[in-house]
Design a protein around this motif. Structure first.
Motif: not given
Length: 140
Positions: A57-66, A69-78
């Motif tokens: 449900q979250l956007r991963g690298r390049g704006g695509r659906p992850a 659980w990518e580290h960027g999702l956790i450290t930013v989206d959290f």
């Protein structure tokens, strides 16, 4: 291990925090800092899952659906989701999570930088604080 039931994200976080503490007691400061981050990382995943999120449900690298659980999702989206939008945790928790991630990168990849006992101890304390706060939110 074979035959064991899968663990929850909170159980994984607790195990990794215990590992960080063991490493700290045994002067394995790089490993303590790394395990501390992963404890907080899995605790953060538990909070996302508690609120019904799946990584896709979250956007991963390049704006695509992850795809995980990518580290960027956790450290930013959290920080965005749980400090700004939901006001469940103070901004400092998001900062601590990011510091733990940066500390993990240093510990795992920067051989030329020494990880002092005090720095590793601080990372373990940060991870424990994050885990306890998330446990309270998830179990309430």
């Amino acid at each position: 291990m074979r035959g064991e039931a899968p663990v929850t994200a909170l159980e994984m976080a607790q195990e990794l925090l215990e590992d960080a503490e063991v490493c700290l007691r045994n002067s394995r400061f790089r490993s303590a800092a790394s395990r501390a981050y992963y404890a907080a990382y899995h605790a953060a995943i538990a909070l996302f899952e508690h609120f019904g999120y799946n990584y896709s449900q979250l956007r991963g690298r390049g704006g695509r659906p992850a795809r995980r659980w990518e580290h960027g999702l956790i450290t930013v989206d959290f920080a965005v989701e749980f400090t700004q939008k939901r006001n469940l945790v103070p901004w400092s928790v998001g900062i601590d999570l990011r510091q733990l991630y940066d500390g993990r990168l240093t510990a795992d990849y920067r051989r030329e930088i020494m990880i002092a006992e005090a720095a590793a101890r601080e990372r373990v304390i940060q991870a424990e604080s994050i885990l306890r706060r998330i446990e309270e939110l998830v179990q309430s």
